[in-house]
Design a protein around this motif. Structure first.
Motif, short mmCIF file in Angstrom:
data_model
loop_
_atom_site.label_atom_id
_atom_site.label_comp_id
_atom_site.label_asym_id
_atom_site.label_seq_id
_atom_site.Cartn_x
_atom_site.Cartn_y
_atom_site.Cartn_z
N SER A 1 0.82 -1.23 0.00
CA SER A 1 0.00 0.00 0.00
C SER A 1 0.85 1.26 0.00
O SER A 1 0.34 2.37 0.28
N LEU A 2 2.12 1.15 -0.30
CA LEU A 2 2.98 2.34 -0.39
C LEU A 2 2.76 3.02 -1.74
O LEU A 2 2.49 2.36 -2.75
N PRO A 3 2.92 4.34 -1.79
CA PRO A 3 2.78 5.05 -3.07
C PRO A 3 3.85 4.57 -4.06
O PRO A 3 5.00 4.31 -3.67
N LYS A 4 3.48 4.46 -5.32
CA LYS A 4 4.42 3.96 -6.32
C LYS A 4 5.69 4.81 -6.43
O LYS A 4 6.79 4.27 -6.56
N PRO A 5 5.59 6.16 -6.40
CA PRO A 5 6.82 6.96 -6.46
C PRO A 5 7.77 6.66 -5.29
O PRO A 5 9.00 6.63 -5.46
N THR A 6 7.18 6.42 -4.10
CA THR A 6 8.00 6.08 -2.93
C THR A 6 8.67 4.74 -3.13
O THR A 6 9.86 4.57 -2.84
N ILE A 7 7.92 3.78 -3.68
CA ILE A 7 8.48 2.45 -3.93
C ILE A 7 9.64 2.53 -4.91
O ILE A 7 10.69 1.91 -4.70
N VAL A 8 9.46 3.30 -5.98
CA VAL A 8 10.52 3.43 -6.99
C VAL A 8 11.79 4.01 -6.37
O VAL A 8 12.90 3.53 -6.62
#
Length: 271
Positions: free
Chosen positions: A52-59
């Motif tokens: 459930s983490l934001p995709k930009p944060t994951i990247v």
């Protein structure tokens, strides 16, 4: 703000000012690593769905983990994989094996169900040592403490639950190194006593403490935790003999066997 530096994403900032003191960026990084470790290759979409983490944060986190050598980018499969370096995160851990860690919540659940204390034991040379106990969670425990006590292999329930269900070849080796108390007990019993004791345990699927061993006002019923057809540990429940019926004992044994099977299956799934 210094030239060339962009405003940090609040999702990536540590929250040292929080009342719980948690640094959220560390929490998220660990959650991401755990998710990555569950599959051979993980896509950003899979990681986003699971954490459930934001995709930009994951990247951004993935780029950092790649740079630090903990994961690698697999362009052929459009995903990311953990590298051998993740092993370094556990090299300092020398506590209980996975089976004990895995058994803890189940042991606590048994005590909540029946009230009596539950113990988890591991083989240590000539005895089974109690490595986890729910005595602190029980208000009716026959003992004040049992952690790290050594249980004889043929006299005690946790010990016999190991001895009776291990291989015949291992039994022969263990017989040669019984502790003094068990050697004395074996010498005092009639011929064939141990064989009968083992056969009864195997037939029932559980073991009891020898009734002649102190304290005689209590007993333990114990079962093996099997992992790939080997005894990985034993788990048992201790109770006062007075006031416990055969129906109660049947319920104890049934729950213990079910619990041990679930623990063993869970460990095999994770391995």
């Amino acid at each position: 703000m210094q030239p060339g530096l962009s405003e940090p994403d609040p999702q990536d900032m540590g929250c040292a000012g929080r009342k719980d003191g948690h640094v959220q960026s560390v929490v998220r990084a660990l959650r991401l690593l755990e998710s990555l470790n569950r599959r051979n290759v993980s896509s950003v979409a899979q990681l986003h769905k699971e954490t459930s983490l934001p995709k930009p944060t994951i990247v951004r986190m993935l780029k950092t983990l790649v740079a630090e050598g903990y994961i690698s980018s697999d362009h052929r499969q459009s995903g990311y994989s953990v590298t051998a370096r993740v092993n370094s995160l556990s090299c300092g851990y020398h506590d209980d094996p996975m089976v004990v860690e895995m058994a803890k919540p189940w042991a606590i659940a048994l005590t909540r169900k029946f009230g009596w204390p539950t113990g988890v034991g591991l083989l240590d040379q000539n005895a089974v040592v109690i490595r986890f106990s729910t005595i602190p969670d029980s208000t009716i425990s026959p003992f004040h403490s049992s952690l790290n006590l050594r249980m004889g292999l043929i006299s005690r329930a946790l010990g016999l639950a190991y001895f009776a269900f291990c291989s015949n070849s291992e039994q022969k080796l263990l017989l040669k190194q019984l502790d003094e108390a068990d050697k004395t007990l074996l010498g005092e019993r009639e011929s064939g006593w141990l064989d009968r004791r083992v056969n009864i345990a195997r037939k029932n699927g559980f073991a009891h403490r020898d009734p002649g061993v102190e304290p005689r006002n209590s007993d333990t019923v114990a079962v093996p935790i099997m992992v790939r057809n080997r005894v990985a540990a034993t788990i048992g429940l201790t109770y006062f003999r007075v006031g416990v019926s055969q129906t109660d004992l049947k319920a104890f044994a049934t729950s213990l066997k079910k619990t041990a099977a679930e623990i063993g299956a869970r460990i095999e799934d994770l391995a």
